[in-house]
Structure formats: structure tokens, C-alpha cells
Design an enzyme around this catalytic site. Structure first.
Site, PDB file in Angstrom:
ATOM      1  N   HIS A 261       0.829  -1.209   0.000  1.00 16.62           N
ATOM      2  CA  HIS A 261       0.000   0.000   0.000  1.00 16.62           C
ATOM      3  C   HIS A 261       0.859   1.252   0.000  1.00 16.62           C
ATOM      4  CE1 HIS A 261       0.166   1.033   4.345  1.00 16.62           C
ATOM      5  NE2 HIS A 261       0.137  -0.262   4.574  1.00 16.62           N
TER       6      HIS A 261
ATOM      7  N   GLU B 185      -5.007   2.237   2.523  1.00 13.21           N
ATOM      8  CA  GLU B 185      -5.121   1.006   3.321  1.00 13.21           C
ATOM      9  C   GLU B 185      -5.367   1.347   4.784  1.00 13.21           C
ATOM     10  OE1 GLU B 185      -3.749  -2.253   5.959  1.00 13.21           O
ATOM     11  OE2 GLU B 185      -2.896  -0.256   5.788  1.00 13.21           O
TER      12      GLU B 185
ATOM     13  N   ASP C 151       3.020  -6.376   3.672  1.00 13.85           N
ATOM     14  CA  ASP C 151       2.676  -5.276   4.572  1.00 13.85           C
ATOM     15  C   ASP C 151       2.934  -5.722   6.001  1.00 13.85           C
ATOM     16  OD1 ASP C 151       1.750  -2.889   5.585  1.00 13.85           O
ATOM     17  OD2 ASP C 151      -0.356  -3.446   5.476  1.00 13.85           O
TER      18      ASP C 151
END
Lengths: 469, 469
Positions: A286, A332, A360
């Protein structure tokens, strides 16, 4: 070393080689492809590209909350970088939402012993009255303890939840801690509290608070919500332990401008497949970050890894069979807005996403991969596992992997996925804080993780396996 | 374990015992006193008193810069605690100086890539103009590099010194780094700079800056001086590496009110000697702290250790022969004002201070003691070394020990001294920062260090050795 031990080791080696050779029959990659895979591993392990991308993003852009000036700069940065890195196609897809402005957050203990406190508003929090709130503190060890008291029993008080996140290699302390952040303000409001103050969801002992998204509910009063740094939460507890009333002052100037619809974008780039351009191997990260720190770890690391992985593959003399698509999701942090938009926009072609993975989850080395694929493709996954094993990646016996964060939404929509688990022991020292800066990146772990993502993407793009459920 | 190794270990034990027994003749302590010493060790290792004192000071008072409200509260706190701990005499001795007010410090990179920076004014810094300073940055790797350029060659620029302190067990990275903090603003002003910005003197990688005292010189223009956190210094360097001009905004509102003479006090408590009340064993620490953090380590640890050590000895059925005097110095951080005042006030009786030690070096376990005593007393010191060896304390072969911080002034004035060296590897992660809070105290190391100070003070107070030079 005794002769006996040496013999045992030789025997083990023979057994290992036997196991390895048992995968030769029906392998996904031919020998030329295996050679390319090894070259890619070597390239990724020597390249500093993923680090350079994170350095560039954090130095030239910095933090980039949905709708902020940094967000806008990051989108331009990502498009330009993808073009410079030779992606065949680069485009953006708009994502809209509201823009929350942090403003300032100040807090101090008023009595019995005055101290300034280090505090951050939770993401989405409303403001206090302009003059702030001064109120006695009602202490709860957990959100469940707060939930257990009668409604409207905290009138005129600030609810304080002191639950402390625990440290684990897989970050499993986050789940039990994050509920207070997400839902604590709703529960505290139902109990009549005028504000929620919580211990930060974090494993460090710095005077630095951890922010993160929180939610309100319709028909429940919106009260301000803030996180104290761990040492400040300790100090508040030590004052409470003395038995008398403890009072706090809290002043937050955050606001969400309901009039403004902020515009952001998913940034997408592709290396187009040479034989099956409509079959997509998806790599995600993201692009947005919290508005504190530089988003070097969350999710600069993911940005660097997936862009570098695709670029390394794009440098081969020929494109792999399937398309490799890098998706840098918008927004996100504020509720997976980019991922939800992507699923909506691409609903009709989601079944062309043959395998996907996001990064992530921060700093540490990957030690495990967990597939979430159709059983017919598990042999291919085991073959991938063999290629990644020398980099320290163990193949999970489970087949219930869900991709991380944004791509979890694609997994839920049916996309075959792999979840790569890293050593997450130190990630929550920095997560959602001012301390999320470039110096926290571990260049060696980053190189290895980038190599793993490069090899994963190449394997998935060259394999003819059908990973679908 | 082989039989051969066991035999060797038994032999070593015999040798060690032989060495130990060679100290029996002419020992400073008789067998009853040795029993008491062992009891004191056991008491100190089991007691939580030193921790409780630090908890109380940091919770009920907090930080306490010379002349501040916290300083005043700390003096009252210390007097009351000493009385409650049964000291025979407790009194204060005034110390005057100026009171520096930190105000606020803000900085950001203006160009090429805007970022907010985490910054603290150095202690004693003047303010910027109300509107702040915006100027291009002139970068120097060291203070020597800044010194080497021609005078008045930095007109209209902010000097930035990026030297990074190194980490060592004995904290020896501090010396080469701290010169920029103390003298950097004078040198930068001589070169014509409008402000000094430096990388913090600290070994951590937190977005937390380190303050500390700086000095101006008569006839050299006073320019504002500030420290950046380590990650912010990295960011500034990364922008400078790109080759173009980098400009900074700096705004500091600090001031020293020259009209106001701040009053503080050394707080002194004694357990009076039963046979030689006029011979003083001196235990020191400093009561003031910087106005960031809670002064838990600097020097709450010293406060807790020396008060607890004296108290443990005061709980014995009889006072030791010599007086044990605990001196909690005022205003160490702003220039050893309390120590200088003490030396001035007690000049006539300094030779009654038979042996002294301070604690002002943080968290870690003591691993070495270095005496600075008359050679005639080295046998007694070796005996003390034998008692402390089981707690991990090695006796240095040198006899040039100078007491730490404040008491260094007494050493310089002739007081026989011992310097106890701790593991200082992590001290400068927290030194002079907001992060100097109770959670950084290591309770087990504190117990051991308190036991060492208790045994040292008891030994010195019961011994008839003449430690004078």
C-alpha cells in the site's frame, strides 16, 4: 566432530537430496527457467533497488495519509518510478474517501502529580471541545472490563484502558490489543465516558505513541480517542496505584471534513505476459501511510519489494508467460479503501488473478509461506517451497493462507494467495509511529525478502499450474 | 565434563582460596564486621528500596531543572524521604544560578523536500527571532571540519554538524561527540552562521532528540543551537546527498531570564559516625534533571542507590565508626553548580571527606572499580575488591580514579575517590531525552549496584584506613 556425527550428517544430506529429486518429475519449471530463477535470486540478493526505492519515497515524499499533499506526491512518485523501472503499462484508478486531519493532541495529568503526557489522536477521532476535557480517570485493564460495567456509569469520566500488547515473532499480540483501538471509543461512549484514552498498541518503551484507525457507530455518541505512549501509560498507572482520584486533561483538534471528498488512487503497473497476458500474478503493497513517521516500514518496505521484484523479472530477455501486475493500493490505513475499490472495479476479471501476495508486515526476514490455493496445485507450491527453502522459508502444512492486508480482500473474493510470514518481533515497536523511518529498515533482510518475492512472482508467472480453488 | 577439567577447576578453587586467605592478615574488617557486610549485601540484594525511591521521585515529582517548580518539589521530596528513612541529620545548602526556560523548538526542511523534523533546543540556547530562521544548510561531518573553515564564511547559513556518537560499553563515544554540543554554537558563530543544528549526542535511533548544556563565549555572538534526532539527521543527510541546496526552518523560543536568580539547594543527609563522626564517607548523586523525560536514569538511579545504601547501613544496630554523608547535588546538568557551591562551602573541611563516590552513569551493572587514593591504603582497597568481586566488580590496576560528575569536583579538590564503572552500552540511548523514564530502570542491575554502594560505604566507614593522597 566425531566420525559418527559426520556419517549421520552425510546420511541426512543423502535423504534431503532424495526428497529434492522426488520433485523432478512433473516440475513446473524447466531447466532453463530454473537457471533464470537462480539468476533472479542472485540479482535480487545483490541489488539495492528495493532499499533505494524506500529511500527515495521517504526522502522525497515522506508520509502520505489518504487525501493529504503527501498522498498526491506519492502517486506521482509511484507512476514515475514504475515508468523509469520499465513497466510495460502504468496507470492509476481513482479511490475516494474522506480526509481526516490530525490537528494537535495534548494531554497531561492534572492531579495528584502533574505531568505532561505523550499522546496521539487515534485515526478518525473527533476533537474535544476547544478548551479540552478535564476529568477523572476510570481505569480498566482490558476492553472486556470496560464492556462489563453498566451503560452510562462513567458520566463525566475519561475511560483509560491499560492493556499492554505482548511481543511475539508472528505479531500475534496485535489481535488481542487492537480491539480497544478500533472499538474502544464506542464502548466507552456507551458507558457514558467523555473520552477514551488507551495504552498504545505497540511493543516498545519509547515516549512515542502509536496511532491507527478507530471506528464510530451510528447512534453512539462520538467521543475523542487517543493513545498514550507505553511509559506514559505506566506513569498514569503508578499514579492510579496510589489509590486516590487521578485527573487528566485532554485536548484534541482533529477533524474529518465531511464536505470534502478526498481523491486518491491505486497505482498499477504491469509487465505483460508473453503467452498468457490475461493471467495475472498480483504483487501488492500500500502506497499510503499514517501521517506520523515516514512510512518506511508501513508500507515503504512493501512498495520497495514488489516494485523491485517486478523490475528484476522485467530485466530478463523475455517476459514470463503470465502478466506480473504490481498494485500499490491507496488508503489502506484508513480502512482498505483502495483494496475495496479494486475488488469492485475488477470484479468481472478477478478470476484472471491466478496467484497473489502482498507485503505489509515490516522489517524481519520471511521464515514461512502459507498457501491458500486449489489442492490440485499443491505440488507446484511444494516445488516453489523447494526453491525458497535455501532462503530460510518453510512451507506451512496448512493450505488456508490469506494474503496480507489489502490483498486479503482479493483472497476473500476468491484469488489464490500466498501469505509470507516474517519475523515480526520488532515490527510493533515502530508500527504507526513517528519512529517509522528509513533507519529501521534492515537492508539484508530486505534483500532476502525481495529475492523471495522475485522468485515467487517469476515462478507463478512461468508455471502453468492452475492455483484456483 | 571430563575428570581432567573437574580436577583443574578444583585446583583453581584452591588457588583462589589461597589468594583470598592471603588477605586475612591486617584486614580492615574484623569477623563481626565481615558478617555485617554480608548481611548488608543480602539486605540490599533483596530490598526494592532504591527502585521505590526512583518510582516515587519520577511519579510524584517528575523532571526538575534548576530553578523550576519540579526542582523545588524535588528538594522537599528529598528532605522528607531522608527523614522518613531515619537519617540522623538532614539539611539543605542553597545554590543559586540562572533559570533557563526551554520554550518550544520547531524545525522543518523547507526544500528540496519538505519534512517536519524532531528537534530540541540545547540547554542554555538563545531564541531565534520570533519569526524563526530560514536558511540554507552548510554541512560538516565534525566540529573540526567546521573549525577548519575561514571565519565569517557562513553568513546567512545554518551550520549542521552530523557527527554520530558511537556505542561502547564504557560510554567512551560520548567524549568525541559532546564537544559539538558544548562549543559548537561558539564555533559556528565565529564562522558567521545564524544557527547551529547538530545530530543528537545519543546512540539510539528514535525520533527523540537529546538535549544537554551548551556554552556561549563573551564577545562571540550568541546564536541558537538545537539537536536533531538521529533519524532526522539521517533524513537531512539524504537530502544533502542529492547535491542541491537544502534549506531549513528553525524556531526556538528559549530564554534565560537574566533578572531572575534561581535558588536551588544541595540536600544533605547523614548517619553520624559512632567513633569518628568528623570523618566523612561521601555518597553523591544529583537531584536535578533535564526538563524532558523524568530523570529516572539521570540521576534518579543515583538518588535511589545512595539513599538506599545509607538507609540500609542506618538500619544496623550500631552506627559505623565514620559518618556516612549522602549529598544530593543541585544543578549538575547546568554546570555542576551544586558541586562547585559544595566545594566552596566546605573548603575548610574537605580533608575530612575520607572517601567518596557518586553514581551518575545510568542503568547497567557495575563491572569495575577504579580507586584514586593514597598508595598506603591500596591494601584496604584490595580487600574491598575481594568483597565486591562476587558481585562482578573487577578492581582496576590503575589508581587514578576520579569520582563521577559532581564529586569529580571534590576529587579534584583532593578527596580520595572511587569510580565505579557500569555497563554503559545503552545509557546514551536515553540520556537527556524524553525517554529517560522509569521503565528504563533495570531492577536487577539496580539491586546489585545498590548492594555494591552499600558495601563500599560500610567498608569505608568501618575501616581505619587512611585513604588520603
Amino acid at each position: 566432530m566425531t566420525a559418527k556425527i559426520t556419517t549421520l550428517m552425510q546420511l541426512s544430506l543423502v535423504i534431503c537430496l532424495s526428497i529434492a529429486s522426488s520433485f523432478v518429475a512433473g516440475q513446473a519449471l524447466n531447466s532453463e527457467q530454473k537457471t533464470q530463477l537462480k539468476q533472479l535470486q542472485s540479482t535480487a540478493l545483490q541489488s539495492q533497488l528495493s532499499y533505494q526505492l524506500i529511500e527515495s519515497l521517504t526522502t522525497e515524499v515522506g508520509h502520505r495519509l489518504m487525501g493529504s499533499a503527501g498522498d498526491e506526491k506519492a502517486i506521482i512518485w509511484a507512476v514515475n518510478k514504475m515508468k523509469a523501472l520499465g513497466f510495460d503499462k502504468v496507470w492509476t484508478e481513482p479511490v475516494t474517501g474522506s480526509y481526516w486531519l490530525r490537528g494537535t493532541a495534548k494531554a497531561h495529568i492534572v492531579a495528584p502529580y502533574p505531568h505532561d503526557l505523550v499522546v496521539l489522536a487515534l485515526g478518525g477521532s473527533v476533537a474535544t471541545a476547544e478548551s479540552g476535557i478535564t476529568a477523572n480517570v476510570a481505569h480498566f485493564e482490558t476492553l472486556a472490563d470496560l464492556q462489563a460495567i453498566p451503560d452510562n456509569s462513567l458520566e463525566g469520566k475519561i475511560a483509560f484502558v491499560s492493556y499492554q500488547m505482548t511481543r511475539h515473532i508472528d505479531g500475534n499480540g496485535y489481535g488481542p490489543a487492537v480491539g480497544t483501538r478500533v472499538n474502544g471509543a464506542v464502548v466507552a461512549a456507551q458507558k457514558g465516558a467523555s473520552a477514551l484514552v488507551m495504552r498504545s498498541v505497540g511493543t516498545d518503551n519509547n515516549r512515542i505513541a502509536h496511532t491507527g484507525i478507530m471506528r464510530y457507530q451510528d447512534k453512539v455518541k462520538k467521543i475523542p480517542a487517543a493513545a498514550l505512549s507505553n511509559p506514559d501509560a505506566d506513569l498514569l498507572l503508578n499514579q492510579l496505584k496510589r489509590g486516590g482520584e487521578v485527573s487528566l486533561y485532554l485536548n484534541i483538534t482533529a477533524r474529518t471534513d465531511a464536505e470534502v471528498v478526498a481523491t486518491s488512487a491505486n497505482v498499477i503497473g504491469e509487465f505483460t505476459g508473453s503467452e498468457k497476458p490475461d493471467e495475472i500474478v498480483a504483487l501488492g503493497a500500500h502506497l499510503d501511510s499514517w501521517d506520523v513517521g515516514a512510512g518506511a516500514l508501513d508500507d515503504g518496505l512493501g512498495i520497495g519489494m514488489v516494485m523491485a521484484a517486478a523490475h528484476h523479472i522485467g530485466q530478463l530477455p523475455q517476459r514470463p508467460k503470465r502478466t506480473i501486475r504490481v498494485i500499490l493500493f491507496a488508503a489502506e490505513e484508513v480502512g482498505l479503501l483502495g483494496a475495496k475499490q479494486y475488488v469492485k472495479d475488477h470484479q468481472a476479471e478477478l478470476d484472471t488473478h491466478v496467484l497473489g501476495a502482498e507485503w505489509d508486515f515490516g522489517i524481519g526476514r520471511i521464515y514461512k509461506m502459507t498457501p491458500g490455493v486449489g489442492a490440485q496445485s499443491l505440488n507446484a507450491i511444494r516445488e516453489l517451497g523447494q526453491y525458497l527453502a535455501p532462503l530460510g522459508v518453510a512451507l506451512s502444512a496448512e493450505n488456508n493462507g490469506r494474503a496480507q492486508s489489502d490483498m486479503g480482500a482479493l483472497s476473500d473474493a476468491g484469488m489464490p494467495s500466498i501469505n509470507f510470514s516474517p519475523d515480526g518481533e520488532h515490527y510493533f515497536d515502530y508500527h504507526h509511529t513517528e519512529n517509522d523511518t528509513l533507519d529501521k529498515v534492515q537492508p539484508e533482510a530486505l534483500k532476502i525478502n525481495t529475492a523471495i518475492y522475485t522468485m515467487f512472482a517469476y515462478f507463478a508467472a512461468q508455471s502453468s499450474a492452475d492455483f484456483r480453488h
